[in-house]
Motif scaffolding. Structure first.
Motif, PDB file in Angstrom:
ATOM      1  N   GLU A   1     -12.797 -15.600  -1.389  1.00 39.42           N
ATOM      2  CA  GLU A   1     -12.834 -14.931  -2.788  1.00 39.42           C
ATOM      3  C   GLU A   1     -12.894 -13.293  -1.397  1.00 39.42           C
ATOM      4  O   GLU A   1     -13.184 -12.249  -1.943  1.00 39.42           O
ATOM      5  N   ASP A   2     -13.984 -13.716  -0.864  1.00 43.03           N
ATOM      6  CA  ASP A   2     -14.876 -11.928   0.225  1.00 43.03           C
ATOM      7  C   ASP A   2     -13.566 -11.672   1.214  1.00 43.03           C
ATOM      8  O   ASP A   2     -13.761 -10.700   1.276  1.00 43.03           O
ATOM      9  N   ALA A   3     -12.529 -12.490   1.612  1.00 45.14           N
ATOM     10  CA  ALA A   3     -11.603 -12.259   2.295  1.00 45.14           C
ATOM     11  C   ALA A   3     -10.749 -11.402   1.869  1.00 45.14           C
ATOM     12  O   ALA A   3     -10.240 -10.310   1.785  1.00 45.14           O
ATOM     13  N   VAL A   4     -10.752 -11.377   0.328  1.00 42.76           N
ATOM     14  CA  VAL A   4      -9.459 -10.912  -0.922  1.00 42.76           C
ATOM     15  C   VAL A   4     -10.309 -10.145  -0.611  1.00 42.76           C
ATOM     16  O   VAL A   4      -8.793  -9.546  -0.484  1.00 42.76           O
ATOM     17  N   SER A   5     -10.995 -10.050  -1.300  1.00 42.85           N
ATOM     18  CA  SER A   5     -11.322  -8.601  -1.607  1.00 42.85           C
ATOM     19  C   SER A   5     -12.238  -7.634  -0.306  1.00 42.85           C
ATOM     20  O   SER A   5     -11.564  -6.150  -1.069  1.00 42.85           O
ATOM     21  N   ARG A   6     -12.432  -7.892   0.767  1.00 46.60           N
ATOM     22  CA  ARG A   6     -12.840  -6.930   1.735  1.00 46.60           C
ATOM     23  C   ARG A   6     -10.669  -6.356   2.835  1.00 46.60           C
ATOM     24  O   ARG A   6     -10.853  -5.228   2.765  1.00 46.60           O
ATOM     25  N   PHE A   7      -9.811  -7.241   1.991  1.00 44.40           N
ATOM     26  CA  PHE A   7      -9.075  -6.907   2.584  1.00 44.40           C
ATOM     27  C   PHE A   7      -8.121  -5.826   1.471  1.00 44.40           C
ATOM     28  O   PHE A   7      -8.010  -4.393   1.994  1.00 44.40           O
ATOM     29  N   TYR A   8      -8.085  -6.437   0.239  1.00 44.11           N
ATOM     30  CA  TYR A   8      -7.702  -5.229  -0.728  1.00 44.11           C
ATOM     31  C   TYR A   8      -8.424  -4.279  -0.444  1.00 44.11           C
ATOM     32  O   TYR A   8      -7.900  -3.122  -0.972  1.00 44.11           O
ATOM     33  N   TRP A   9      -9.683  -3.756  -0.848  1.00 44.94           N
ATOM     34  CA  TRP A   9     -10.512  -3.103  -0.577  1.00 44.94           C
ATOM     35  C   TRP A   9     -10.326  -1.997   0.577  1.00 44.94           C
ATOM     36  O   TRP A   9      -9.865  -1.142   0.774  1.00 44.94           O
ATOM     37  N   ASN A  10      -9.991  -2.292   1.803  1.00 42.39           N
ATOM     38  CA  ASN A  10      -9.871  -1.305   2.605  1.00 42.39           C
ATOM     39  C   ASN A  10      -8.677  -1.261   3.192  1.00 42.39           C
ATOM     40  O   ASN A  10      -8.353   0.250   3.683  1.00 42.39           O
ATOM     41  N   ARG A  11      -7.792  -1.203   2.348  1.00 41.64           N
ATOM     42  CA  ARG A  11      -6.231  -1.322   2.339  1.00 41.64           C
ATOM     43  C   ARG A  11      -5.966  -0.283   1.001  1.00 41.64           C
ATOM     44  O   ARG A  11      -5.948   0.910   1.405  1.00 41.64           O
ATOM     45  N   LYS A  12      -7.327   0.073   0.167  1.00 38.27           N
ATOM     46  CA  LYS A  12      -7.025   0.643  -0.945  1.00 38.27           C
ATOM     47  C   LYS A  12      -7.916   1.827  -0.834  1.00 38.27           C
ATOM     48  O   LYS A  12      -7.411   2.946  -0.513  1.00 38.27           O
ATOM     49  N   GLN A  13      -8.704   2.069   0.657  1.00 41.21           N
ATOM     50  CA  GLN A  13      -9.665   2.819   1.117  1.00 41.21           C
ATOM     51  C   GLN A  13      -8.677   3.198   2.330  1.00 41.21           C
ATOM     52  O   GLN A  13      -9.123   5.282   2.491  1.00 41.21           O
ATOM     53  N   SER A  14      -7.602   3.052   2.593  1.00 39.88           N
ATOM     54  CA  SER A  14      -6.956   3.453   4.104  1.00 39.88           C
ATOM     55  C   SER A  14      -6.373   4.420   3.706  1.00 39.88           C
ATOM     56  O   SER A  14      -5.717   5.608   4.703  1.00 39.88           O
ATOM     57  N   SER A  15      -5.731   5.006   2.537  1.00 38.93           N
ATOM     58  CA  SER A  15      -4.861   6.226   2.529  1.00 38.93           C
ATOM     59  C   SER A  15      -5.892   7.480   0.557  1.00 38.93           C
ATOM     60  O   SER A  15      -5.089   7.911   0.583  1.00 38.93           O
ATOM     61  N   VAL A  16      -6.993   6.373   1.098  1.00 38.63           N
ATOM     62  CA  VAL A  16      -7.962   8.094  -0.006  1.00 38.63           C
ATOM     63  C   VAL A  16      -8.073   9.174   0.331  1.00 38.63           C
ATOM     64  O   VAL A  16      -7.771   9.866   0.069  1.00 38.63           O
ATOM     65  N   ASP A  17      -7.731   9.435   1.810  1.00 37.02           N
ATOM     66  CA  ASP A  17      -8.028  10.669   2.473  1.00 37.02           C
ATOM     67  C   ASP A  17      -6.826  12.011   2.433  1.00 37.02           C
ATOM     68  O   ASP A  17      -6.373  12.463   2.617  1.00 37.02           O
ATOM     69  N   ASP A  18      -5.504  10.498   2.390  1.00 45.05           N
ATOM     70  CA  ASP A  18      -3.957  11.770   2.412  1.00 45.05           C
ATOM     71  C   ASP A  18      -3.558  11.931   0.572  1.00 45.05           C
ATOM     72  O   ASP A  18      -3.639  11.290  -0.253  1.00 45.05           O
ATOM     73  N   ASP A  19      -3.026  13.474   1.352  1.00 43.06           N
ATOM     74  CA  ASP A  19      -2.316  13.824  -0.455  1.00 43.06           C
ATOM     75  C   ASP A  19      -1.250  13.972  -0.420  1.00 43.06           C
ATOM     76  O   ASP A  19      -0.138  13.950  -1.346  1.00 43.06           O
ATOM     77  N   GLN A  20      -0.310  13.491   0.931  1.00 46.72           N
ATOM     78  CA  GLN A  20       0.844  13.420   1.002  1.00 46.72           C
ATOM     79  C   GLN A  20       1.933  11.876   0.879  1.00 46.72           C
ATOM     80  O   GLN A  20       0.611  11.005   1.113  1.00 46.72           O
ATOM     81  N   PRO A  21       2.388  11.452  -0.150  1.00 45.21           N
ATOM     82  CA  PRO A  21       2.767  10.311  -0.119  1.00 45.21           C
ATOM     83  C   PRO A  21       3.641   9.851   0.870  1.00 45.21           C
ATOM     84  O   PRO A  21       3.088   8.209   1.251  1.00 45.21           O
ATOM     85  N   ARG A  22       4.201  10.516   2.153  1.00 43.40           N
ATOM     86  CA  ARG A  22       4.705   9.681   2.931  1.00 43.40           C
ATOM     87  C   ARG A  22       3.584   9.120   4.105  1.00 43.40           C
ATOM     88  O   ARG A  22       3.718   8.037   4.284  1.00 43.40           O
ATOM     89  N   LEU A  23       2.585  10.327   4.475  1.00 44.26           N
ATOM     90  CA  LEU A  23       0.961   9.542   5.054  1.00 44.26           C
ATOM     91  C   LEU A  23       0.757   8.667   4.437  1.00 44.26           C
ATOM     92  O   LEU A  23       0.233   7.445   4.657  1.00 44.26           O
ATOM     93  N   LYS A  24       1.189   8.222   3.256  1.00 46.37           N
ATOM     94  CA  LYS A  24       0.070   7.553   2.353  1.00 46.37           C
ATOM     95  C   LYS A  24       0.701   6.509   2.546  1.00 46.37           C
ATOM     96  O   LYS A  24       0.251   5.237   2.148  1.00 46.37           O
ATOM     97  N   LEU A  25       1.725   6.242   2.441  1.00 44.62           N
ATOM     98  CA  LEU A  25       2.654   4.513   2.798  1.00 44.62           C
ATOM     99  C   LEU A  25       2.238   4.943   3.905  1.00 44.62           C
ATOM    100  O   LEU A  25       2.726   3.059   4.686  1.00 44.62           O
ATOM    101  N   ARG A  26       3.024   5.367   5.049  1.00 41.33           N
ATOM    102  CA  ARG A  26       2.693   5.288   6.223  1.00 41.33           C
ATOM    103  C   ARG A  26       0.680   4.506   6.501  1.00 41.33           C
ATOM    104  O   ARG A  26       0.949   3.044   7.150  1.00 41.33           O
ATOM    105  N   ARG A  27      -0.540   4.842   6.015  1.00 47.46           N
ATOM    106  CA  ARG A  27      -1.145   4.519   5.894  1.00 47.46           C
ATOM    107  C   ARG A  27      -1.525   2.936   5.281  1.00 47.46           C
ATOM    108  O   ARG A  27      -2.161   1.951   5.783  1.00 47.46           O
ATOM    109  N   THR A  28      -0.910   2.589   4.584  1.00 49.22           N
ATOM    110  CA  THR A  28      -0.369   1.318   3.364  1.00 49.22           C
ATOM    111  C   THR A  28       0.409   0.591   4.680  1.00 49.22           C
ATOM    112  O   THR A  28      -0.276  -0.473   4.108  1.00 49.22           O
TER     113      THR A  28
END
Length: 201
Positions: A62-89
């Motif tokens: 459960e911890d590994a799944v939560s950390r993996f997902y939320w780290n990914r969720k936060q990775s592109s939060v500061d980008d306002d361009q879909p292209r950059l968000k997709l690259r970061r995702t």
């Protein structure tokens, strides 16, 4: 007996220790003494907090799944361009190295899911969450006119998750692929799916 206020910290410590033990020793035959070897607590304390070691393994998952997902969720939060968000995702779904403990643990538990309903359901939930990350950014890019989708967002998202999982598995297994090369290969496929330039010139 630990004080109640220390219970949460002790359990978190044991979850981290169990991750290390699983990575080093594997999941099959995992013992309390193996977990204790990676923590400041003894095997008796492991047994006190987790009389059934399977409960600890489930918390690890459960911890590994939560950390993996939320780290990914936060990775592109500061980008306002879909292209950059997709690259970061895409980048956030690739291990940073073969020592990435959450990737190692998830790979180990993935094989265990074949025999255990609880772990199978967690892996299915992780897949659903990962697909949702891509659906969000692909839909945003299409709505903004930045992406020209050749498939539905859901189909494209599923394909991207499958690619990152497959490349990640090969990478963690020792296949001579470098992280940057995996990133480039997935970006190349994403360009076809979105009709948008994603690779750096």
């Amino acid at each position: 007996m630990a004080r109640p206020k220390n219970q949460k910290a002790r359990r978190e410590q044991l979850v981290h220790a169990a991750k290390q033990a699983i990575v080093e020793r594997g999941l099959n035959g995992l013992r309390a003494i193996d977990v204790a070897a990676y923590s400041e607590l003894g095997a008796g304390s492991v047994a006190y907090y987790y009389p059934d070691l399977g409960d600890l393994v489930r918390e690890v998952h459960e911890d590994a799944v939560s950390r993996f997902y939320w780290n990914r969720k936060q990775s592109s939060v500061d980008d306002d361009q879909p292209r950059l968000k997709l690259r970061r995702t895409i980048r956030s779904g690739i291990p940073t190295s073969r020592d990435d403990i959450d990737f190692q643990v998830l790979n180990e538990l993935h094989t265990h899911a074949y025999r255990d309903t609880f772990h199978a359901e967690l892996m299915a939930e992780l897949y659903r969450l990962e697909v949702s990350l891509y659906v969000d950014v692909l839909s945003e890019g299409a709505e903004a006119g930045e992406f020209t989708m050749t498939l539905s967002a859901e189909t494209a998202a599923s394909n991207l998750v499958a690619m990152e999982d497959a490349y990640g598995l090969h990478f963690m297994g020792g296949t001579p692929l470098e992280v940057d090369e995996i990133f480039r290969l997935i970006l190349a496929n994403a360009e076809v799916l979105t009709g948008c330039r994603l690779l750096e010139s």
